[in-house]
Write a protein that holds these residues in place. Structure first.
Motif: not given
Length: 416
Positions: A139-148, A84-85, A89-98
């Motif tokens: 377990d990041l998919e697109f930025r694995p260098e940030l793992n840890g 989710f984080i 960071i990547l600017g992906f669409p995420i569900p809205q907060i209500v």
């Protein structure tokens, strides 16, 4: 090596889902529907694009009410939080907060949808008092260098501005609902929002709308309760707050059965309101009543076994139904919370279990329909309580009072 998370999920208690019509007032009269439409026409729904940093600020200041009691009910694992984080960071669409404005506290908001997302933001930035606070990305998919990496690690690395700036400044679509007038209206929005996702207990919203010392006690006690841990097969508080609601149901029927009018939601709301207001006078009594709930569950488990208690007996198959049934738990703890009944039942375990099996096996007494059909109206509530009471009277050398049905009202003045 087995996946412990999958094993834990497999062992989770499956609840028999009761008919919700009575609980949520969906059988509205035409006049009531028109009134609800008037309320809908009067509400103000506004969208705003708060940044992650703004959302965090609102959380830290307590304006978005994500209280510590909710924070211990953490549903997401670290992988889900981390991704989710990563999406932010990547600017992906995420569900809205209500959010809904808190009509009792100006400038504060009740969360209708998005609590786990908000909790994840609070934890990653290190602003939560929970075990997952300051979690490391995993377990990041697109930025694995940030793992840890934790948020603090990124702050201390001068080269991480390309990560922190997008994270802080990414907009999170937030919908604000203002000018609402009834709790029931918010319940309906809450349930509609969650109909296609993991089903959440309305108890979560009830605690936001009816805060007080009794509700706080109930929440704390549900975390400590060994009985509820056995029911839910979990060592942790239930993130759907089903543990709190089970305990609240017991307290409501224990104290206010004669006030029940067939709408369970309104009945539980009323219980919270009354006991919040009278908490100082009734603290000791409620503490004692809840201690008897623990013993009542233990007795029920002792008689029926931990695998089968509060489940329907299927006479034709000679097995118990797999799903846990709230309505059956209601009737068991209603009687076994009494010390004398509990003691007599423990001395006659086989007879008590056989009486329950016989009750479930009959196709004429209405018990099955009263625990598996539209369980929340007055008639079915009376049927299951009175029939199980009669069954116990038949096998225990003991006298006690049963609820009576008079003019479609349950009359009950205590077991003794």
């Amino acid at each position: 090596m087995p996946n412990l998370e999958l094993l834990e999920e497999k062992e989770e208690t499956t609840f028999f889902e009761e008919d919700e019509d009575q609980a949520n007032g969906l059988e509205s009269s035409r006049a009531k529907r028109l009134s609800e439409l008037d309320e809908i026409a009067g509400i103000v729904v506004a969208g705003t694009d708060w940044t992650t940093a703004t959302v965090l600020d609102q959380l830290v200041r307590g304006n978005i009410q994500l209280n510590p009691r909710f924070q211990r009910r953490d549903a997401w694992n670290i992988t889900r939080k981390s991704r989710f984080i990563e999406s932010i960071i990547l600017g992906f669409p995420i569900p809205q907060i209500v959010l809904a404005s808190n009509e009792k506290e100006r400038g504060k908001f009740i969360v209708l949808d998005g609590k786990q997302r908000l909790l994840t933001i609070l934890q990653f930035y290190g602003k939560s008092e929970t075990p997952n606070n300051k979690f490391s990305l995993k377990d990041l998919e697109f930025r694995p260098e940030l793992n840890g990496c934790t948020h603090e690690d990124l702050e201390n690395n001068l080269l991480s501005a390309e990560i922190l700036d997008p994270l802080d400044n990414q907009t999170i679509r937030t919908t604000l609902i203002r000018n609402w007038h009834t709790d029931n209206f918010l319940y309906k929005i809450f349930l509609r929002l969650n109909v296609e996702s993991t089903p959440l207990s309305p108890q979560e919203l009830r605690q936001a709308l009816h805060p007080g010392e009794f509700v706080n006690f109930l929440d704390d006690q549900s975390v400590k309760s060994q009985a509820l841990r056995k029911i839910l097969k979990s060592k942790n508080p239930d993130f759907r707050m089903r543990d709190v609601e089970l305990l609240l149901r017991y307290v409501a029927f224990h104290y206010f059965l004669s006030e029940y009018r067939g709408n369970l939601k309104a009945f539980l709301d009323m219980t919270c309101e009354v006991l919040n207001k009278s908490w100082k006078k009734r603290t000791d009594d409620v503490h004692y009543a809840v201690s008897q709930f623990e013993k009542a569950v233990e007795t029920t488990i002792d008689i029926f076994g931990e695998k089968n208690f509060s489940r329907m007996w299927l006479g034709t198959s000679k097995v118990y139904r797999r799903q846990f049934n709230r309505a059956i738990l209601d009737v068991m703890v209603f009687y076994f919370s009494d010390g004398l009944i509990r003691e007599a039942a423990e001395k006659n375990k086989t007879a008590v279990e056989n009486a329950f099996k016989e009750l479930c096996s009959s196709s004429e007494n209405g018990f099955r329909e009263a625990v598996e059909g539209t369980t929340k109206n007055i008639r079915e509530t009376h049927i299951r309580l009175s029939l199980w009471g009669y069954a116990l009277l038949g096998v225990l050398d003991l006298e006690f009072n049963l609820p009576e049905l008079v003019d479609n009202r349950i009359i009950f003045n205590g077991l003794r």
